[in-house]
Design an enzyme around this catalytic site. Structure first.
Site: not given
Length: 616
Positions: A2, A49, A76
């Site tokens: 993101c 995203l 992540e």
């Protein structure tokens, strides 16, 4: 993956409008959702995203169960399920965002020591009015911040901060840094008061007091003993490679692999194919100029692995169309021209997958670059004694390789040798060059350059010269060039890029493997290649290392010559006044007379002056 933005000010220096403008500036990083948090002190913005938990329940800003903390997060954390078990967290979503935040609630910033992944996040404590920023160990995910002593703002990309009503004063010494390396190293940027948060660091602001601390230092993971047994090293490296790839295949969207046909990307592709029951998507770029075209090698690897292979052959027109975009998306001077093919392959891959695995890190961890051999050569006592007369002798040679060797021998001091080797291998400007090009005030023994070029201090054992050079690259070249390139190029097209070779467990292991298992009798990346050959025939890789490059020299002579004529004209050079006009004129004459080795220096000057033309 993101984009995050935000600010902190007790004097209400920023507004909701500012927050929305900051967040809108990085909409390309998150096309799926946008969210904001705002109180009287702090603002947080997010572009999403969607990769894990595609539902709206995982949108950000994300609030803790007790509603005291709020997070915006980019990246992540692959081991989020293990982290949840460790902290006894019962999640309400399948998103790693929730686990990160609830771990923070239970353990504060110390929880970051248990995260395996790539991340940049901001957590705000609404009760204490404290804001925490944190970046992953290797600097895979970016985080910029503005601090003037009273107010702070942060963002995933520099362009967000440039939307704010803040002073945008040029950081002049950074120009010399850029010309020396092709990038500006952390913590600096092209602007004063705007910084890159260093890899492995966190930052806290409370009541206008700013505190920054390293939670992970690469040198602290260098042990006293090294692994010299080949079988033991192979087993441990392969085990961690398989684990890392398995972690990084976790996704709720389709996944693929960037495949150049080289050792690093082929290893990632082979281990990915090994762990999946269905064919993987692979993506490669080639060039019409045959000496730069590795597409056939990638195609052979793909055929052996039975992948769904996608190939794009680049023409000079394709690259020309992207040059202007490439020069803009990095927000500050950035000279790595391989960003162009990286953007092209990202654009192609984004049509098929949401996540790609890449091979970044293999050369640095396992000594794949020729500069590591140069580091060992230059460390030899006899060469130190004879280097100056030998440099003079080689300098009269007409071949480029002799001239390059001569320049490598002419380093300024022992303290800057790692930086010198890097800049000469890349074709940039050395310290002596810069003293003539930009002047003494920005390049001297006590100046800006020397402070940031020194390699980290290692106490546990005496490193070889090649190990020191590798460490220099991991601290500077990886985060501020290669990982920056992949992040901006992929995120420009809403694509998440993951780097299995930079799992911090693998990095910590590789630091303690004998250099003789990395370069074995002239075979670079020896230990990695032995693992790769268990999955693919060694014959596929019996060729010189090429790298992911474009035929920039040829293009600057032809279709891209307009960049030299436009941005290195006497008028432009004089208007900005940062470099010596006569020296630039001489370089241009040498280039057009056939001296190929100066092309990358001209490229950095083009990048610099185009940036100055557009931003000053």
């Amino acid at each position: 993956m993101c984009g995050i933005t935000g600010f902190y000010s007790t004097q209400q220096d920023f507004s909701e409008h500012d927050l929305r403008e900051m967040t809108a500036a990085i909409r390309h990083r998150g096309p799926n959702a946008e969210g904001h948090f705002l109180d009287e002190i702090c603002g947080l913005g997010h572009r999403r995203l969607s990769i894990l938990d595609l539902s709206e329940g995982a949108n950000q800003p994300f609030y803790s169960n007790n509603d005291r903390f709020v997070i915006v997060y980019n990246g992540e954390v692959y081991n989020y399920k293990e982290v949840a078990n460790q902290y006894g967290i019962t999640p309400h979503t399948t998103s790693d965002t929730e686990i990160i935040l609830e771990a923070f609630v239970k353990d504060g910033i110390h929880c970051v020591n248990y995260f395996n992944g790539m991340f940049a996040f901001a957590v705000y404590d609404k009760h204490k009015k404290e804001l925490w920023l944190c970046r992953d160990r290797l600097g895979i995910k970016p985080l910029f911040y503005y601090w003037d002593g009273s107010k702070l703002a942060f963002a995933s990309e520099l362009k967000s901060l440039l939307t704010l009503p803040i002073a945008k004063t040029l950081n002049k010494p950074a120009i010399a840094e850029f010309l020396h390396r092709g990038f500006i190293p952390a913590p600096y940027t092209i602007y004063q008061n705007i910084y890159k948060l260093s890899p492995g660091s966190w930052l806290k602001i409370s009541d206008n007091v700013l505190e920054e601390q390293k939670y992970w230092k690469i040198t602290e993971n260098i042990g006293k003993e090294i692994i010299s047994d080949e079988r033991q090293a192979m087993e441990r490296v392969e085990e961690l490679l398989l684990s890392s790839v398995k972690y990084q295949l976790i996704s709720d969207v389709p996944t693929g692999v960037f495949l150049s046909g080289g050792v690093d990307s082929s290893t990632v592709a082979a281990l990915t194919a090994h762990q999946l029951s269905h064919p993987i998507n692979t993506f490669s770029i080639g060039f019409r100029e045959s000496r730069h075209n590795e597409a056939p090698y990638a195609r052979e690897v793909a055929e052996h692995l039975h992948t769904n292979h996608h190939e794009f052959i680049v023409s000079v027109q394709d690259a020309k169309d992207l040059v202007e975009t490439m020069l803009d998306i990095y927000d500050e001077p950035y000279a790595d021209s391989s960003a162009i093919p990286t953007m092209l392959v990202s654009q192609m891959a984004s049509k098929y997958v949401g996540v790609v695995l890449t091979g970044e890190g293999g050369d640095e961890l396992f000594h794949g670059y020729g500069m590591y051999q140069w580091a060992d050569r230059l460390s030899q006592g006899w060469l130190k004694l004879l280097r100056k007369p030998l440099a003079s002798l080689l300098a009269v040679g007409k071949e480029a390789r002799y001239q390059k060797a001569a320049e490598l021998l002419e380093y300024f001091s022992e303290d800057d040798i790692s930086s010198h080797i890097f800049c000469k291998e890349q074709g940039y400007f050395s310290y002596p060059d810069l003293k003539k090009l930009v002047g003494e005030p920005w390049v001297n023994g006590k100046g800006f350059l020397s402070k940031s070029s020194l390699p980290p201090v290692v106490e546990n054992r005496l490193l070889t010269a090649s190990e020191t050079q590798s460490l220099f690259d991991m601290v500077m070249y990886l985060p501020d060039d290669l990982l920056t390139k992949v992040d901006r190029a992929s995120m420009q097209y809403g694509l998440e890029a993951r780097v299995p070779l930079l799992d911090h467990r693998l990095v910590e292991l590789a630091l303690n493997i004998s250099p003789e298992l990395k370069n074995n009798g002239g075979t670079t990346k020896y230990i990695l290649k032995q693992i790769l050959y268990k999955y693919l025939p060694s014959e596929l890789f019996n060729r010189p290392k090429q790298g992911f490059s474009i035929p920039l020299y040829d293009w600057l002579l032809t279709d891209l010559r307009y960049l030299i004529d436009t941005y290195l004209s006497n008028d432009v050079i004089e208007r900005h006044g940062y470099v010596n006009k006569e020296m630039v004129s001489t370089m241009k004459k040498e280039f057009f007379a056939g001296k190929k080795y100066v092309y990358n220096r001209l490229w950095t000057l083009i990048i610099l002056h185009r940036w100055l033309e557009k931003n000053t």
